[in-house]
Design a protein around this motif. Structure first.
Motif, PDB file in Angstrom:
ATOM      1  N   ASP A 145      52.993  33.388  37.050  1.00 40.11           N
ATOM      2  CA  ASP A 145      53.745  34.620  36.747  1.00 40.11           C
ATOM      3  C   ASP A 145      52.812  35.829  36.672  1.00 40.11           C
ATOM      4  OD1 ASP A 145      55.774  32.851  36.595  1.00 40.11           O
ATOM      5  OD2 ASP A 145      56.475  33.406  34.589  1.00 40.11           O
ATOM      6  N   LEU A 146      51.639  35.593  36.058  1.00 39.21           N
ATOM      7  CA  LEU A 146      50.669  36.692  35.948  1.00 39.21           C
ATOM      8  C   LEU A 146      50.223  37.134  37.344  1.00 39.21           C
ATOM      9  CD1 LEU A 146      48.281  35.708  32.988  1.00 39.21           C
ATOM     10  CD2 LEU A 146      49.957  37.537  33.044  1.00 39.21           C
ATOM     11  N   LYS A 147      49.908  36.142  38.192  1.00 45.34           N
ATOM     12  CA  LYS A 147      49.431  36.475  39.543  1.00 45.34           C
ATOM     13  C   LYS A 147      50.508  37.199  40.350  1.00 45.34           C
ATOM     14  CE  LYS A 147      45.711  33.165  40.265  1.00 45.34           C
ATOM     15  NZ  LYS A 147      45.233  31.994  40.996  1.00 45.34           N
ATOM     16  N   GLN A 148      51.731  36.754  40.175  1.00 42.64           N
ATOM     17  CA  GLN A 148      52.836  37.396  40.905  1.00 42.64           C
ATOM     18  C   GLN A 148      52.992  38.855  40.468  1.00 42.64           C
ATOM     19  OE1 GLN A 148      56.504  35.199  40.672  1.00 42.64           O
ATOM     20  NE2 GLN A 148      57.647  36.754  41.802  1.00 42.64           N
ATOM     21  N   ALA A 149      52.857  39.085  39.150  1.00 46.11           N
ATOM     22  CA  ALA A 149      52.990  40.453  38.624  1.00 46.11           C
ATOM     23  C   ALA A 149      51.833  41.337  39.105  1.00 46.11           C
ATOM     24  CB  ALA A 149      53.022  40.421  37.095  1.00 46.11           C
ATOM     25  N   ILE A 150      50.611  40.755  39.130  1.00 41.97           N
ATOM     26  CA  ILE A 150      49.439  41.527  39.600  1.00 41.97           C
ATOM     27  C   ILE A 150      49.620  41.883  41.072  1.00 41.97           C
ATOM     28  CG2 ILE A 150      46.935  41.458  40.018  1.00 41.97           C
ATOM     29  CD1 ILE A 150      46.794  39.422  37.628  1.00 41.97           C
ATOM     30  N   ARG A 151      50.069  40.899  41.857  1.00 40.55           N
ATOM     31  CA  ARG A 151      50.260  41.120  43.303  1.00 40.55           C
ATOM     32  C   ARG A 151      51.266  42.249  43.559  1.00 40.55           C
ATOM     33  NH1 ARG A 151      49.615  38.652  48.093  1.00 40.55           N
ATOM     34  NH2 ARG A 151      51.214  38.923  49.661  1.00 40.55           N
ATOM     35  N   LYS A 152      52.385  42.182  42.825  1.00 40.60           N
ATOM     36  CA  LYS A 152      53.451  43.175  43.027  1.00 40.60           C
ATOM     37  C   LYS A 152      52.944  44.589  42.677  1.00 40.60           C
ATOM     38  CE  LYS A 152      57.962  44.188  41.110  1.00 40.60           C
ATOM     39  NZ  LYS A 152      58.806  43.798  39.993  1.00 40.60           N
ATOM     40  N   ALA A 153      52.227  44.705  41.542  1.00 41.71           N
ATOM     41  CA  ALA A 153      51.734  46.024  41.106  1.00 41.71           C
ATOM     42  C   ALA A 153      50.649  46.546  42.043  1.00 41.71           C
ATOM     43  CB  ALA A 153      51.198  45.933  39.678  1.00 41.71           C
ATOM     44  N   ARG A 189      24.636  35.619  34.768  1.00 39.70           N
ATOM     45  CA  ARG A 189      24.817  34.187  35.050  1.00 39.70           C
ATOM     46  C   ARG A 189      26.060  33.900  35.878  1.00 39.70           C
ATOM     47  NH1 ARG A 189      24.464  30.160  30.235  1.00 39.70           N
ATOM     48  NH2 ARG A 189      24.392  28.785  32.049  1.00 39.70           N
ATOM     49  N   GLY A 190      27.139  34.633  35.567  1.00 32.10           N
ATOM     50  CA  GLY A 190      28.403  34.357  36.245  1.00 32.10           C
ATOM     51  C   GLY A 190      29.463  35.311  35.728  1.00 32.10           C
ATOM     52  N   ILE A 191      30.714  34.852  35.749  1.00 38.88           N
ATOM     53  CA  ILE A 191      31.795  35.748  35.305  1.00 38.88           C
ATOM     54  C   ILE A 191      32.751  35.005  34.368  1.00 38.88           C
ATOM     55  CG2 ILE A 191      31.708  37.137  37.421  1.00 38.88           C
ATOM     56  CD1 ILE A 191      34.697  35.097  37.161  1.00 38.88           C
ATOM     57  N   ILE A 192      33.533  35.792  33.645  1.00 43.03           N
ATOM     58  CA  ILE A 192      34.620  35.246  32.819  1.00 43.03           C
ATOM     59  C   ILE A 192      35.926  35.636  33.508  1.00 43.03           C
ATOM     60  CG2 ILE A 192      35.695  35.200  30.532  1.00 43.03           C
ATOM     61  CD1 ILE A 192      32.721  34.270  30.566  1.00 43.03           C
ATOM     62  N   ASP A 193      36.702  34.646  33.904  1.00 38.91           N
ATOM     63  CA  ASP A 193      37.993  34.877  34.552  1.00 38.91           C
ATOM     64  C   ASP A 193      39.021  35.159  33.455  1.00 38.91           C
ATOM     65  OD1 ASP A 193      40.520  34.592  35.703  1.00 38.91           O
ATOM     66  OD2 ASP A 193      39.789  33.184  37.213  1.00 38.91           O
ATOM     67  N   LEU A 194      39.524  36.407  33.409  1.00 39.79           N
ATOM     68  CA  LEU A 194      40.414  36.826  32.310  1.00 39.79           C
ATOM     69  C   LEU A 194      41.869  36.430  32.553  1.00 39.79           C
ATOM     70  CD1 LEU A 194      38.875  40.364  31.768  1.00 39.79           C
ATOM     71  CD2 LEU A 194      38.544  38.354  30.316  1.00 39.79           C
ATOM     72  N   VAL A 195      42.198  35.953  33.752  1.00 39.02           N
ATOM     73  CA  VAL A 195      43.559  35.466  34.002  1.00 39.02           C
ATOM     74  C   VAL A 195      43.668  34.028  33.504  1.00 39.02           C
ATOM     75  CG1 VAL A 195      45.302  34.963  35.769  1.00 39.02           C
ATOM     76  CG2 VAL A 195      43.891  37.017  35.973  1.00 39.02           C
ATOM     77  N   ARG A 196      42.684  33.191  33.885  1.00 35.68           N
ATOM     78  CA  ARG A 196      42.722  31.775  33.499  1.00 35.68           C
ATOM     79  C   ARG A 196      41.941  31.503  32.218  1.00 35.68           C
ATOM     80  NH1 ARG A 196      40.489  28.490  38.108  1.00 35.68           N
ATOM     81  NH2 ARG A 196      38.924  30.129  38.082  1.00 35.68           N
ATOM     82  N   MET A 197      41.241  32.514  31.706  1.00 38.07           N
ATOM     83  CA  MET A 197      40.412  32.403  30.495  1.00 38.07           C
ATOM     84  C   MET A 197      39.426  31.236  30.614  1.00 38.07           C
ATOM     85  SD  MET A 197      40.976  34.994  28.682  1.00 38.07           S
ATOM     86  CE  MET A 197      40.425  34.729  26.997  1.00 38.07           C
ATOM     87  N   LYS A 198      38.604  31.305  31.679  1.00 44.49           N
ATOM     88  CA  LYS A 198      37.554  30.307  31.903  1.00 44.49           C
ATOM     89  C   LYS A 198      36.275  31.025  32.309  1.00 44.49           C
ATOM     90  CE  LYS A 198      40.412  26.435  33.472  1.00 44.49           C
ATOM     91  NZ  LYS A 198      40.828  25.622  34.606  1.00 44.49           N
ATOM     92  N   SER A 199      35.139  30.345  32.116  1.00 41.64           N
ATOM     93  CA  SER A 199      33.879  30.902  32.617  1.00 41.64           C
ATOM     94  C   SER A 199      33.574  30.259  33.968  1.00 41.64           C
ATOM     95  CB  SER A 199      32.740  30.617  31.637  1.00 41.64           C
ATOM     96  OG  SER A 199      32.474  29.224  31.622  1.00 41.64           O
ATOM     97  N   VAL A 200      32.879  31.003  34.832  1.00 44.29           N
ATOM     98  CA  VAL A 200      32.477  30.475  36.145  1.00 44.29           C
ATOM     99  C   VAL A 200      31.005  30.802  36.355  1.00 44.29           C
ATOM    100  CG1 VAL A 200      32.918  30.527  38.630  1.00 44.29           C
ATOM    101  CG2 VAL A 200      34.801  30.948  37.047  1.00 44.29           C
ATOM    102  N   ILE A 201      30.183  29.746  36.609  1.00 47.56           N
ATOM    103  CA  ILE A 201      28.787  30.009  36.967  1.00 47.56           C
ATOM    104  C   ILE A 201      28.480  29.342  38.302  1.00 47.56           C
ATOM    105  CG2 ILE A 201      27.864  30.436  34.644  1.00 47.56           C
ATOM    106  CD1 ILE A 201      26.881  27.574  34.562  1.00 47.56           C
ATOM    107  N   TRP A 202      27.554  29.960  39.049  1.00 43.24           N
ATOM    108  CA  TRP A 202      27.231  29.479  40.398  1.00 43.24           C
ATOM    109  C   TRP A 202      25.926  28.693  40.403  1.00 43.24           C
ATOM    110  CZ3 TRP A 202      30.518  33.360  39.683  1.00 43.24           C
ATOM    111  CH2 TRP A 202      31.622  33.435  40.545  1.00 43.24           C
ATOM    112  N   GLU A 203      25.952  27.605  41.139  1.00 41.61           N
ATOM    113  CA  GLU A 203      24.735  26.809  41.328  1.00 41.61           C
ATOM    114  C   GLU A 203      23.849  27.532  42.338  1.00 41.61           C
ATOM    115  OE1 GLU A 203      23.874  24.087  39.924  1.00 41.61           O
ATOM    116  OE2 GLU A 203      25.670  23.200  39.070  1.00 41.61           O
TER     117      GLU A 203
END
Length: 677
Positions: free
Chosen positions: A240-248, A173-187
Motif C-alpha cells: 500500500d505504501l509503495k502504491q501511494a508513493i508511485r501514485k504521488a 556503510r550502507g542505508i536504512i530503508d524507511l519503507v521496510r524499516m531494515k538496514s542494508v549493507i553491501w559486501e
C-alpha cells in the motif's frame, strides 16, 4: 508478451544532473547489476561505456546523450545518460522531451548545483516525474540532510525521504530503508553485487522511527487509503505504501529520495527497484497529443501497438558519414522497410533499418512499437524535432525548443584544398546539433561558426579535425548580438517596378512597436481591406520575417518587435504576392531605422562557488567585468555568488578566476537574456 504487459513493464528514463555529480558512474553501475555489462568502466580511466566518444574519454565528461536498455526484475529499462555541462543543455532538452521519468543525481557534498537546477526545471516543463539519488555519500563533507533541504528550497520540489544513510564520508556503510524499516549493507567482495539486509542498528533506531513517521504523515496527506489506516493506527502494508508513493510521484506531487555511493558500488540495486516501483510506464502518463495538420484539431496518440504509427525524431547522429536518427515511438508499430510520412516537412521517408542501441553498439531489430526508443537508418530529409506518422493518419507533435547560440568564431581551412571538406563536415555537425550554426559572411567571405559556449565550439572543431580530417585556423570568439527598437512607428512603403516587361505594384502600411525583453517577435493583422487575401497576408508575413533576420544597425537579427499590418494598396493585374513580400520587407527595414534602433548583447547568469577568504577579490574582478552581484549565500565554508554579466566581458574567465582564488573557486555560466549593449 502481450502489448499491455510489455508497456506496463517498460520504463523510459533519463539520468540528469550537474557536471561531476556522477551520472555516468550511476549508469555504468545500473548496466553492470542488470547484467548488460560484465565489467564496470570508470569515467576517470576513460573506460565508461556510455562515454564512447573520444572527446568524452579524454575530458572525462559526457558530451552527447547515449541511449541503452537493460532488464531488471522482468522490466525493460531504456536509459538515456545526459551531459551535465551547460554548453550541452540541448542534449538534456531533447532527451527529456521523449522520456517518461528521470533520476536527478546530486552530489552529497555539492548538493543542488546550478546546472542541476537548469535540468530539473527543464524536466518540470515537460511534466516528467522524478526520483532523486544523493550520490557520493562516501566523500569528505557529505551531508545528506543539507541536500534534501536544497531540493526543497532551490528546486521547489517536495522530497520524500525513502532511505537515510548509515554513516557518512569514510564511515558510510550502507542505508536504512524507511519503507521496510531494515538496514542494508553491501559486501565489498563481488563488486557490491551482494548486499545484506538486517535490523536497524540501535544508534539509528530513534532517527529512523521519526523519519518513518514523517514518511507516513506525508503519504497520508496525499492518499486516502493510507490516511484511513494511519488515523486508525493500523499497520500499513508495504504494498500500500509503495502504491501511494508511485501514485504521488507520477502525479508530480512528491520526489522519492534515495542515497548511496555509486563509485563504491553502494545503493544502485535499490535505486533500480525504485525505478521499477515508482517511475511511470508509458501507460501511466497521459497519451501524447498532436494536431492534424490539415484541420488544426487536437488528437491523442494512444500507446497501443495496433494504433496508427506516430514517432518523434529527437536526435540525429552521424555514423561513419551516414545519418542515424533516434526515435521515440508513441503509438503504433514501425518495421524496417516501412515508408513513413514526415508531417513536419510534408515528405515521405523510407526506414531502411531499425536498431536497438547500447551506447555506440547496436543490434538490428525487425520492428519496434509504442513505448520503444530506437534508432533508424535511411531517413535522409528528417531532422531533430520532426514527427513521423502514417500518411493516412497525419499528426504533428509539439517540436523541441532549442536555445539560440550566443558565441561565434571565424574559421578557415588550413589548406585551400580542405574547403569542401570543412563545409561538408560543418553541414553534418549542424544537422546533428540544433544549437550549432554556421554561415559564410558575404562581406568578408569568412566562415562563421556559432555555439553555446567556448567548450561547445572547441568540441565541434575537434570533431571536425578528427572525424572529417579538416584542420582549421580560428579567430577570437565573438559575441552574437541582437537588435531591437525603442519607439512605436508607422511607415508606408510602395513597391512599384517593372521587371522583364511586367509591372509590379504593392503598397503596405506597417506599425512596429517594441515588446518586453524575451517576448520574441509578433505579427498581427489589423487591416480590414477586402483585397487582403490569405496569400497576400502570408507574403507580407514572409517579407517581415526575412527583414527581421538582419537589423539596420549592424545586420544582427531583430528581436522583441511587434509588427502590425494597418493598410494595403492594390492595383488590379499588377499586385501579386512577390510585390507584397518586397514592399513589407522594405517597410519593416525603413521603419526600424527611424524607430530608435538599439543593439542588444547576451547577458549571462554566473554562479561562483568561492571559499570565504577570496570573496572580496572575486567580487572586485566581477565589477571590472561590468558584472552585477544579485545574491551571496553562505554554504558552510564556501560562499555562492550569483551575478549577471555581459558575455563579451566573460571570455577567459575560468583562467582569471583560478588566478584570484589560487585555483579553489569554480563557476558555471549560462545564457540569461539580451539587454542593452
Amino acid at each position: 508478451m502481450p502489448i499491455a504487459q510489455h508497456l506496463n513493464t517498460t520504463r523510459n528514463i533519463g539520468i540528469i544532473a550537474h557536471i561531476d555529480a556522477g551520472k555516468t558512474t550511476v549508469t555504468e553501475r545500473v548496466l553492470f547489476y542488470t547484467g548488460r555489462l560484465h565489467k564496470m568502466g570508470e569515467v576517470h580511466d576513460g573506460e565508461a561505456t556510455m562515454d564512447w566518444m573520444l572527446e568524452e574519454r579524454e575530458r572525462g565528461i559526457t558530451i552527447t546523450s547515449a541511449v541503452t536498455s537493460c532488464l531488471w526484475h522482468s522490466h525493460t529499462i531504456n536509459v538515456i545518460d545526459t551531459p551535465g555541462h551547460v554548453d550541452f543543455t540541448v542534449e538534456v532538452e531533447r532527451a527529456l522531451r521523449v522520456l517518461d521519468g528521470a533520476i536527478g543525481v546530486f552530489c552529497a557534498v555539492g548538493g543542488v548545483e546550478p546546472q542541476s537546477e537548469t535540468v530539473w526545471h527543464q524536466a518540470d516543463r515537460y511534466k516528467v516525474p522524478k526520483i532523486a539519488f544523493v550520490n557520493k555519500m562516501d566523500r569528505v563533507g557529505a551531508d545528506f540532510n543539507r541536500v534534501v533541504r536544497m531540493v526543497r528550497e532551490r528546486l521547489g520540489a517536495a522530497p520524500l525521504v525513502l532511505q537515510m544513510p548509515w554513516g557518512a564520508e569514510d564511515r558510510f556503510r550502507g542505508i536504512i530503508d524507511l519503507v521496510r524499516m531494515k538496514s542494508v549493507i553491501w559486501e565489498n567482495e563481488g563488486l557490491g553485487a551482494q548486499y545484506i539486509e538486517g535490523p536497524i542498528p540501535p544508534e539509528l533506531e530513534e532517527e529512523a522511527r521519526a523519519r518513518h513517521e514523517e514518511l507516513l504523515e506525508t503519504l497520508a496527506d496525499k492518499d486516502d487509503a493510507v490516511m484511513e489506516k494511519y488515523l486508525a493506527e493500523e499497520e500499513i502494508p508495504e504494498a500500500d505504501l509503495k502504491q501511494a508513493i508511485r501514485k504521488a510521484t507520477i502525479q508530480l506531487q512528491l520526489v522519492p529520495v534515495f542515497c548511496g555511493a555509486a563509485l563504491r558500488n553502494k545503493g544502485i540495486q535499490l535505486l533500480l527497484d525504485g525505478i521499477v516501483d515508482f517511475l511511470p510506464s508509458p501507460l501511466d502518463i497521459p497519451p501524447v497529443e498532436g494536431i492534424v495538420p490539415a484541420t488544426g484539431e487536437t488528437i491523442q496518440c494512444p500507446p497501443k501497438a495496433k494504433a496508427p504509427v506516430c514517432a518523434l525524431l529527437f536526435k540525429v547522429m552521424m555514423d561513419q558519414g551516414r545519418k542515424m536518427s533516434y526515435l521515440r515511438i508513441y503509438s503504433g508499430t514501425l518495421s524496417a522497410g516501412d515508408t513513413v510520412f514526415n508531417s513536419t516537412r510534408n515528405t515521405r521517408e523510407k526506414v531502411a533499418r531499425l536498431l536497438r542501441m547500447h551506447a555506440n553498439k547496436r543490434e538490428r531489430i525487425d520492428s519496434a512499437s509504442a513505448g520503444d526508443i530506437v534508432a533508424a537508418m535511411g531517413l535522409k530529409l528528417s531532422t531533430t524535432g520532426d514527427t513521423l506518422c502514417g500518411e493516412n493518419h497525419p499528426v504533428l507533435l509539439e517540436s523541441i525548443r532549442f536555445n539560440t547560440p550566443v558565441i561565434s568564431i571565424a574559421i578557415e581551412p588550413k589548406r585551400v584544398q580542405d574547403q569542401d571538406r570543412v563545409m561538408d563536415g560543418l553541414a553534418k555537425l549542424a544537422d546533428e546539433d540544433p544549437t550549432f550554426r554556421y554561415h559564410v559572411d558575404e562581406e568578408t567571405g569568412q566562415t562563421i561558426v556559432s555555439g553555446m559556449g567556448e567548450l561547445h565550439l572547441e568540441i565541434i572543431l575537434g570533431r571536425l579535425k578528427r572525424e572529417f580530417l579538416a584542420e582549421t585556423n580560428q579567430g577570437k570568439p565573438q559575441v552574437v548580438y541582437r537588435e531591437t527598437i525603442t519607439e512605436t512607428l508607422t511607415h508606408r512603403e510602395v513597391f512599384h517596378r517593372e521587371l522583364a516587361g511586367q509591372a509590379y505594384y504593392a503598397g503596405v502600411t506597417l506599425e512596429i512597436s517594441p515588446l518586453p525583453r524575451g517576448t520574441g517577435n509578433r505579427f498581427v493583422d489589423r487591416c480590414d481591406h477586402p483585397g487582403l487575401t490569405d496569400v497576400f497576408l502570408e507574403a507580407i508575413r514572409q517579407g517581415v520575417a526575412e527583414a527581421e533576420e538582419s537589423g539596420v544597425l549592424m545586420g544582427y537579427p531583430v528581436i522583441d518587435v511587434q509588427t502590425a499590418v494597418l493598410e494595403i494598396e492594390i492595383k488590379e493585374n499588377v499586385s501579386d504576392a512577390m510585390a507584397f513580400k518586397v514592399a513589407a520587407s522594405m517597410a519593416f527595414r525603413n521603419a526600424c531605422s527611424q524607430a530608435g534602433p538599439l543593439k542588444l548583447e547576451p547577458i549571462m547568469k554566473v554562479e561562483i562557488l568561492v571559499p570565504d577568504e577570496f570573496v572580496g577579490e572575486v567580487i572586485s574582478d566581477l565589477n571590472t567585468r561590468q558584472g552585477r552581484i544579485e545574491q551571496i549565500l553562505s554554504e558552510g565554508a564556501v560562499q555562492v555568488l550569483t551575478a549577471r554579466a555581459p558575455l563579451s566581458r566573460m571570455f577567459g574567465y575560468s583562467t582569471a578566476l583560478r588566478s584570484v582564488s589560487q585555483g579553489r573557486a569554480n563557476f558555471t555560466m549560462q545564457f540569461s537574456h539580451y539587454d542593452k549593449a
